[in-house]
Design a protein around this motif. Sequence first.
Motif, mmCIF file in Angstrom:
data_model
loop_
_atom_site.group_PDB
_atom_site.id
_atom_site.type_symbol
_atom_site.label_atom_id
_atom_site.label_comp_id
_atom_site.label_asym_id
_atom_site.label_seq_id
_atom_site.Cartn_x
_atom_site.Cartn_y
_atom_site.Cartn_z
ATOM 1 N N LYS A 237 136.438 123.165 -45.870
ATOM 2 C CA LYS A 237 137.547 122.932 -44.937
ATOM 3 C C LYS A 237 137.428 121.605 -44.194
ATOM 4 N N VAL A 238 136.299 121.382 -43.542
ATOM 5 C CA VAL A 238 136.123 120.117 -42.831
ATOM 6 C C VAL A 238 135.924 118.974 -43.820
ATOM 7 N N GLY A 239 135.052 119.188 -44.807
ATOM 8 C CA GLY A 239 134.780 118.136 -45.788
ATOM 9 C C GLY A 239 136.017 117.739 -46.567
ATOM 10 N N LEU A 240 136.751 118.742 -47.070
ATOM 11 C CA LEU A 240 137.964 118.439 -47.832
ATOM 12 C C LEU A 240 139.024 117.819 -46.930
ATOM 13 N N GLY A 241 139.121 118.300 -45.689
ATOM 14 C CA GLY A 241 140.105 117.751 -44.760
ATOM 15 C C GLY A 241 139.906 116.259 -44.527
ATOM 16 N N ILE A 242 138.668 115.850 -44.379
ATOM 17 C CA ILE A 242 138.371 114.431 -44.177
ATOM 18 C C ILE A 242 138.727 113.621 -45.426
ATOM 19 N N LEU A 243 138.429 114.181 -46.601
ATOM 20 C CA LEU A 243 138.781 113.493 -47.842
ATOM 21 C C LEU A 243 140.302 113.360 -47.990
ATOM 22 N N ILE A 244 141.022 114.411 -47.630
ATOM 23 C CA ILE A 244 142.488 114.363 -47.694
ATOM 24 C C ILE A 244 143.012 113.265 -46.777
ATOM 25 N N TYR A 245 142.416 113.150 -45.589
ATOM 26 C CA TYR A 245 142.822 112.105 -44.643
ATOM 27 C C TYR A 245 142.574 110.714 -45.245
ATOM 28 N N ILE A 246 141.407 110.505 -45.832
ATOM 29 C CA ILE A 246 141.065 109.205 -46.418
ATOM 30 C C ILE A 246 142.030 108.858 -47.555
#
Length: 264
Positions: A237-246
């Motif tokens: 959730k946090v890891g994927l969320g940051i990747l989605i933002y990038i």
Amino acid sequence: MEAVAVETVPEAMSAFQYLLVYNSISFTFAAMAAATIFLWFGRSEVAPAYRTALVISGLVTAIAAYHYFRIFQSWEAAFLFENGTVSATGYAFNDAYRYVDWLLTVPLLLIELVLVMRLSRDETISKATRLGVAAALMVILGYPGEIAESNGTRALWGFLSTIPFAYIVYELFSGLGRAIETQPPQVRSLIKQARLLTFASWGFYPIVYMAPFVGLEGPTANTVIQIGYTVADLVAKVGLGILIYIIAVRKSGIEMDQAQTAKA
């Protein structure tokens, strides 16, 4: 949506086991809450086409933050930590909160990945619907095994849950694989990383789910399961969320440059 307490009263555990779970749940609640703020405020940094993906990504972590707060409350209620000794209070630890959370967030995790790719409207709806339904079915089928008292029942429901999981993996690497090749070259590797992160983190859940089959039981099994699910949630959730933002920021920049070049 409230979860119903269905777990049996947990056995007393060591102070180390109790605090390890206690602190990991507390940390995850804080991480989910912080990620929510970051992702929602980050909407202003991306083009309008990608803002929905960030809203959903932040919604995932917001839902998870709420449920981790409730899990934390339930963990505190189930045990009494006093003078370095842990004893069971007699209250059941309600692990159903995890499955309520997953039922809401797991489909959204796949939808945010599809949205950030900015496919055609029909393809977006088709892929998001198929993946979302399969993800919900995977969670629903896994829950009876999680609360089962026998390993045989746990294995049966675990196997049934694996069927929609296998379909999701197929879609991630086949259906989305073709779509990824249509993405700008500058973000293809990032999207592949997001896909791989999703697969790797989700693949960790079945390993934790099967912990009782390797001889773990009682407080040890409970500790391993709680820590395992918590780590997997952080990554998914946090890891994927940051990747989605990038990815959203990178694609917004690419499209802005293309628009400026076209005007020139």
